[in-house]
Each structure stands twice: as structure tokens, then as C-alpha cells.
Design an enzyme around this catalytic site. Structure first.
Site, short mmCIF file in Angstrom:
data_model
loop_
_atom_site.label_atom_id
_atom_site.label_comp_id
_atom_site.label_asym_id
_atom_site.label_seq_id
_atom_site.Cartn_x
_atom_site.Cartn_y
_atom_site.Cartn_z
N SER A 287 21.76 30.90 -10.78
CA SER A 287 21.14 29.27 -9.91
C SER A 287 22.33 27.94 -11.05
CB SER A 287 20.34 29.36 -11.67
OG SER A 287 20.68 29.19 -13.00
N ASP A 288 22.44 27.01 -10.59
CA ASP A 288 23.56 26.43 -12.24
C ASP A 288 22.69 25.90 -13.15
OD1 ASP A 288 25.05 24.82 -12.89
OD2 ASP A 288 25.53 22.63 -11.00
N CYS A 289 23.52 25.91 -14.54
CA CYS A 289 23.19 25.68 -15.49
C CYS A 289 21.98 25.28 -15.92
CB CYS A 289 24.64 26.25 -16.94
SG CYS A 289 25.37 27.38 -16.28
N SER A 291 19.59 25.36 -14.51
CA SER A 291 18.22 24.59 -12.96
C SER A 291 16.57 25.08 -12.98
CB SER A 291 19.24 24.75 -11.57
OG SER A 291 20.56 24.26 -12.04
#
Length: 768
Positions: A287-289, A291
Site C-alpha cells: 500500500s501507499d503509506c 492507504s
């Protein structure tokens, strides 16, 4: 070479020769650890999958949950140290992520040009070589205990809207260029090693349709990108598909935004079915941080945090950048929302990547790349490559007269003016680390001739004209004037989209007044990631030349000077369209459509679909040589073989579905003669475009091939070009189906046009 760089290299040398050979940190599968000695997961002779399954079988549930996040917990009883997955290497080893830091034996790393600048070189071998050097330095820092082996780069989102603050991180607006950049840079980073081994693990991000950070009250944490099937297949998926299937990337990152109402990190159609299923990712999805927390806390996609954790893992997410899964996965299992076997599936993917990196192979120093250390970071060769990359990425936009190149004999004094004329950190853009050293534009120009310096503005925001006087006086007394203007991270950055395309504040007024006062030629140099509407300068006869340097990296000033004084013949081409300011009034950033709509007046996006006026088009770029193209040979007709189990073409559209064509090796070969009639050797970028037959759903123009060739003065080269029919001469219909139109396709290279008639033939029925 500047004094700063020489001093730095001396420090590195002294540190390198005194680097203690016995310095190391704990590592998995240490043969001295009796607790793991002889266990199958430490046996390098077993298949990786068997080793991973053995390791999983030995982990407790609590230990498994601790491995689902970027700050993976230690498992001391199995000899596993904690590991930080998040490191960045967008255009050099960076300290943006917590997995990498500078200091001690590693005070810095080579800072290459920002990606948008390197993309302008259109040099695929350069892209791969930069990746190789970056991974050398990354491995060296890992060996020294200062970095990880998992790098969440590159960013291959499409530079869809010129206002996007992160467009600078991308290879530009064309999906084929972005895909080729992705696969080449990833190959360079990961090493192309035998046996599925990895030098470092790259990550293509942010999947998908992510290209808005914070615009007009809408931010990336709340944005729902409404994307048609046609646009998804034709534009947004293209670079990611190539990154996975051709680049063999070890990771893909899902983005913050929703796509058609579903968070990308919770969408099984995107993660499980497409990335891992259709494209067969051999790696992990991250995941993007934060997310996962975002789609629970900000988007309110689920009612409980346990449901969010379960949705993410069941959709195909393997690793959470952030603490969310470590906190809520236990609850998801307790409530019956998630099975432990589904957690095992996620960990199988992450642990497999760590195995492929050699992290469970025992003593690191005895492995391949184990000998890399401080002496392999910021080497003269690496820094020379950074300079070469900057030179190749610089684009000459205008050269009236011509005004360039300058001459040290005729231009004995040059006024160097502007808020970016003596900058350092600005040149490396965002997602950068600490550079080995810098050469500013002022320093670079000073190597060629005497300079007079005046900033003209306090910074790029240029809020007043108080400093104009010194700049105007310097221009009046100099033989030539170089204005270094543009943007920096205070104007365009992550979470900072632009409001407009004009030069900030009073910059335009400074350029015009200095140009009017200048005794000699006036050269405008622009630093920026995104396009700038400088039509005023394009039409001002007192501005003799305009140069775009992007964010040119640590050696940017030297590269700019080499171009201005003719030591380097510029060959860069714009990887994005430069629009006029009034274009923005017709195009909200939140509208994802690429294609124009005559009924609503929507003009479309990028060179592929927008036909209106521009400041400079995609692919624009001048040089100091005169290049002539001649088509030496090309077929006039081409036949697409169709599997006998399917009809030749669709009766309604006269197209062949790509899945029905026999696409293996189906390429059209062109032979182009490229002649340099100028007096300077130079590199030339050949851009091959295609326009499909009228009446289909394709772009009005599409880049289908490109090549970088070095052409000596007065010489002619024959350049072979292959265009894959299924990949590049196909279009995508409204249902998201890729098809090859039959009929007349127009190919054009420079001023040369060639008509190609494509037809189909049905092969015999193939028995299963």
C-alpha cells in the site's frame, strides 16, 4: 570538478580504506546460530518456494501479523532481525523513506536528474544504466548497515494534467514511454540476475489513475477517479502492465485514491485479478503509506477497521506501509472476516522477495554484491553518468538567430541572473537524497567565461521587483545574459498541485525587462518539473533562446553550461505537452477523460487527444545540427494472421481483436536514413508516430517507436525500427477491448510520412 566534489571524494577514499572488514549487523540464517542451523528455510540449495513454506510453518500467528507492515518485527528465535521495507530510489538513493539514512561512511549518494528530465533523453540504455548505478550504491549502503534492499521506485503514473505537483517524478504523459522507462529502470535496479535473484527489489507505483494530490479542495485521500474501461486499458494500465510483464518488477504499490468508488488497495479486480492474475506478478503488492487507514478513516469505505484490514488482504494486498494491519488484523481473524491462510498467502509473497534478495542466505559479505562498500558510492564514474544524464535530458526549445551556442571568445562576460541561477538542492527535485556535491548554473558558466551575478528575485516566488535593478545593470554591461528562472518544490511538489502554468510572481516581468536591457543575446533557462506557459518569451525577439533543464540533478549547472557553450549538442525532446494558461479553464483536474468531447467542449488531454494550440508540443526539441530523415524501406501492406477459430474482423468495426490475432513476432520493419548536415556531432531522437484509420476510437496520433542515435557531422546512418503491430498499432474500444484497425495507417517520422495498409487473413482452425 568543483572543490566541493574533490573534497568529498577525498573523505570517501579515506573512509573507504579504513572501513572495518568485520563491521556487520545481525543477519538471518547465521551459521553460528544453533537455533536455525540445518533448518530448511536456511538451505540455499532448496527451491525458494519450499524454503518460504518452511519458514511460514514455523511462525506463530502473532509473529505473522508483525510481518504484515513496513516496519516488520523481529523474530529473534528464528534469527530474523527487524526490517524496514520502505526505502526510495527514484533518481538516486534517497533518505525519504526510513529504511535508508546518510551519515558516517555514507554522507551522500549520486543525485541523478529528476525522472522527467531523464525521460527527455528518450535513451533507454541510459535509463537502465542509471538504475544499475543506483542499485550499486543501494547495495553498498545495505552492506554498511545504512539502507534496505526494497526500494519503492519508480513512479510511472501518467503526467495527465500539467498542474500535478508530482509530474516531475514521472516519465511524462505518453503511456508507451512510461512503460519503457519502467521496464528499463527496473531492470537496472534489479540486476537481471540468473535464477530469479534480485540485486534490489524495485516497485512500480502508484496503481492506478493517481495523478492528483491537492487541487481546488480535492485531495488524494478523498479523490474518486472515475475512469472508463477504455481509458483504463488504453492509458493508465499500460505502463504498469509493461513494468510487471517486461520489467519483471518485484513489487507494485496501490494508491490512495479510489477508482470508480473502490479504494485501489481494496479492489480485488485491480490487485488479485489484474496485477497478480492477468500479469502474473512475481513479487508483493504494497500500500501507499497509510492507504489502508485512509480508506477507513478518510473515505469511510468500511464500517470498522477490522473490515478494512480484511478487505485489503483479501483483495491481494501483501504489505501495509503503516501500522494499520499490525493493529487490526488479529481482530479481523477473531471476527471471522479473514483466515490465517490468507495472511500466509500475503507473507508468502513478501518472504519470497526477501529470499530472492539473499536475506536468508547467511553471511552477506560472502554473497554476490557483498563486496560493495563506501568506495562504490559517489565514484567519479557515477558522477560523470549524472552529468551525462543531465546533458541528454536538456531540451532546447527556441534558438532564434541562432543565439546559441555562446562563445567564450565573443561573450567574455556573461550576466547570470535569476532565482535559480545559483541553486543546489532545487536541482535534484523531490524524492532525492543528499548529493555527492553540486555544480550550480553560475559555477558551470563561470568555467567558460567571466560572470556577473544578480538574483533579480529573492526566490522563485518572486513576490516583488526590489532586486530588479542589479539584474538590469548586469545585463546592460555583459556580452550575453543568461536568466535561470522557473519553479522549485515550493511551487510544485507532493501534495502541492499548481494553480496555473505561468512563471510565479514577477518572474515574467524580470525576464522581459532584463531582455530589453541586455547588451547581448538573452538566454532563458527554465528549471521545472511541469510545463510553463512562456509564450511571452517565445514571441519576444529579445529572448534569443529558451532552454528547459527540468531538475537536472547534482551536476545540473555543468550540464547547462556545456549546452549553452556548445560543448554538448542538445538532443532532448519534451516528454509532455506545454499548454497555454487558458487551457486550464477548460479542464478540471478531477476529470479523468483523455479523449476530447465536441458536444461538451472538453478539449482532451495530452498530445494523443488534444488538438488545440500549445506553447510547445510533446516531442519538441531543437539542436545545433540539421537532421534530415529519409525513408529507405518500409512495407506498403501488411497482413495480420487471425486464429482460425475466430472471424477475420468484426463486421461492424473492421477490426481484429488483439487476442484473436497471432501476435508473436508480428512486427513491421522500417529502415530510416538519418543525415546530419550540420557542423557538429550530435545525438538525435527519432520519434515514430502512427495515426490509425479514421472512424475508430484511437488517438489522433500515437508514439509507436523511438530510438536514440549518435550522428557525426556530415554523416548518414541507417537506423532499423521495428513496430509491434498488436502492441502499438492497435486501439482500445469503448468496452476496453484492444483491436487492430484494418485499413490505412499513417506512419510519420519528422517530415516523412508513409501509408501502410493493414489487412487480415484467417488461418486454419487450430485443434486443441
Amino acid at each position: 570538478m568543483t572543490t566541493t566534489i574533490l573534497h568529498y571524494l577525498l573523505i570517501i577514499f579515506l573512509l573507504a580504506i579504513s572501513w572495518p572488514t568485520d563491521a556487520r549487523r545481525p543477519f538471518a540464517c547465521d551459521p553460528r546460530n544453533a537455533a536455525v542451523k540445518g533448518l530448511p528455510f536456511c538451505n540455499v540449495h532448496l527451491p525458494v518456494a519450499d524454503r518460504v513454506r518452511d519458514l511460514l510453518s514455523r511462525l506463530t500467528f502473532k509473529e505473522k501479523v508483525g510481518l504484515l507492515v513496513d516496519k516488520a518485527a523481529a523474530v529473534p528465535r528464528l534469527g530474523m532481525d527487524e526490517y524496514e521495507w520502505w526505502s526510495e530510489a527514484l533518481h538516486g538513493v534517497s533518505n525519504v523513506g526510513p529504511g535508508t539514512r546518510f551519515g558516517g561512511e555514507f554522507p551522500g549518494a549520486t543525485a541523478f536528474p529528476q525522472v522527467i528530465t531523464t525521460a527527455a533523453s528518450f535513451n533507454t540504455s541510459l535509463w537502465e544504466e542509471i538504475g544499475r548505478v543506483v542499485s550499486d550504491e543501494a547495495r553498498a549502503m545495505y552492506n554498511g548497515g545504512m539502507g534496505g534492499l526494497t526500494y519503492w521506485s519508480p513512479n510511472i503514473n501518467i503526467f495527465r494534467d500539467p498542474r500535478w505537483g508530482r509530474g516531475q517524478e514521472t516519465p511524462g504523459e505518453d503511456p508507451i514511454v512510461a512503460g519503457e522507462y519502467a521496464s528499463r529502470y527496473v531492470r537496472g535496479l534489479q540486476g537481471n540476475l540468473p535464477g530469479d535473484r534480485l540485486k534490489v527489489a524495485a516497485c512500480c507505483k502508484h496503481y492506478t489513475a493517481y495523478d492528483l494530490d491537492n487541487w481546488s479542495g480535492t485531495d488524494r485521500f478523498h479523490f474518486n477517479a472515475k475512469v472508463s474501461k477504455q481509458e483504463m486499458v488504453d492509458t493508465f494500465e499500460v505502463p504498469f502492465r509493461q513494468c510487471v510483464m517486461q520489467g519483471k518488477v518485484a513489487s507494485v504499490m496501490c494508491s490512495y485514491n479510489q477508482v470508480n468508488g473502490i479504494p485501489t488497495c481494496a479492489d480485488p479486480r485491480l490487485l488479485r485479478d489484474t496485477i497478480r492474475g492477468a500479469w502474473r506478478l512475481n513479487g508483493y503488492i504494497v500500500s501507499d503509506c497509510d492507504s489502508v487507514g485512509v480508506f477507513y478513516d478518510n473515505q469511510h469505505y468500511t464500517a470498522t477497521p477490522e473490515e478494512a484490514a480484511a478487505d485489503a488482504i483479501k483483495a491481494g494486498l501483501d504489505l501495509d506501509c503503516g501500522p494499520f494491519l499490525a493493529v487490526h488484523t488479529q481482530g479481523a481473524v477473531n471476527r471471522g472476516l479473514l483466515k490465517e491462510t490468507e495472511i500466509d498467502s500475503a507473507l508468502f509473497n513478501t518472504l519470497t522477495v526477501q529470499m530472492r534478495l539473499g536475506m536468508f542466505d547467511g553471511e552477506p559479505s560472502s554473497q554476490i554484491f557483498g563486496n560493495l562498500g563506501p568506495r562504490d558510492v559517489c565514484t567519479p564514474a557515477n558522477q560523470e553518468l549524472a552529468l551525462e544524464a543531465a546533458k541528454q535530458g536538456i531540451v532546447l526549445l527556441k534558438n532564434h538567430g541562432p543565439s546559441l551556442p555562446l562563445s567564450p571568445k565573443r561573450h567574455r562576460t556573461v550576466a547570470v541572473i535569476g532565482p535559480n541561477s545559483d541553486v543546489t538542492v532545487t536541482m535534484i527535485g523531490n524524492y532525492a537524497g543528499i548529493a555527492c556535491g553540486y555544480t550550480t548554473p553560475l559555477q558551470g558558466i563561470s568555467r567558460y567565461t567571466k560572470t556577473a551575478h544578480a538574483s533579480g528575485c529573492q526566490n522563485v516566488q518572486c513576490k516583488n521587483a526590489h532586486l530588479f535593478g542589479d539584474a538590469i545593470r548586469a545585463a546592460r554591461n555583459a556580452d550575453a545574459t543568461v536568466l535561470v528562472m522557473g519553479l522549485d518544490q515550493s511551487i510544485e511538489a507532493e501534495f502541492k498541485d499548481r494553480d496555473g502554468l505561468l512563471l510565479p510572481g514577477y518572474q515574467q516581468e524580470l525576464v522581459s525587462k532584463v531582455a530589453a536591457a541586455s547588451k547581448g543575446p538573452t538566454i532563458l533557462v527554465l528549471m521545472s518539473g511541469g510545463p510553463i506557459d512562456v509564450s511571452f518569451a517565445e514571441h519576444d525577439p529579445r529572448v534569443g533562446a529558451i532552454v528547459w533543464a527540468g531538475y537536472p540533478g547534482q551536476a545540473g549547472g555543468a550540464a547547462i553550461a556545456d549546452v549553452l557553450f556548445g560543448s554538448h549538442n542538445p538532443g532532448g525532446k519534451l516528454p509532455m505537452t506545454w499548454y497555454h494558461q487558458d487551457y486550464l479553464t477548460k479542464v478540471p483536474m478531477t476529470t479523468m477523460d483523455m479523449r476530447s468531447n465536441q458536444a461538451t467542449g472538453y478539449p482532451g488531454r495530452t498530445y494523443r487527444f488534444y488538438k488545440g494550440p500549445v506553447v510547445y508540443p510533446f516531442g519538441h526539441g531543437l539542436g545545433y545540427s540539421n537532421i534530415i530523415h529519409t525513408l529507405a524501406s518500409a512495407p506498403a501492406t501488411f497482413t495480420v494472421p487471425v486464429d482460425g477459430r475466430h472471424k477475420n474482423t468484426s463486421a461492424t468495426t473492421d477490426t481484429v481483436r488483439v487476442t484473436h490475432a497471432k501476435c508473436g513476432g508480428l512486427s513491421i520493419g522500417l529502415q530510416m536514413d538519418v543525415k546530419n548536415t550540420g557542423s557538429k556531432d550530435g545525438s538525435h531522437t527519432m520519434l515514430v508516430y502512427s495515426t490509425p484509420p479514421v472512424g475508430h476510437w484511437g488517438p489522433h496520433k500515437q508514439l509507436v517507436a523511438f530510438a536514440k542515435v549518435h550522428v557525426p557531422a556530415g554523416r548518414q546512418l541507417r537506423v532499423p525500427i521495428n513496430v509491434h503491430v498488436c502492441k502499438f498499432l492497435s486501439v482500445v474500444d469503448r468496452s476496453g477491448v484492444r483491436r487492430i484497425p484494418m485499413g490505412q495507417h499513417s506512419l510519420h517520422i519528422g517530415d516523412v510520412k508513409h501509408m501502410l495498409s493493414i489487412q487480415s487473413t484467417q488461418l486454419g482452425v487450430i485443434k486443441s
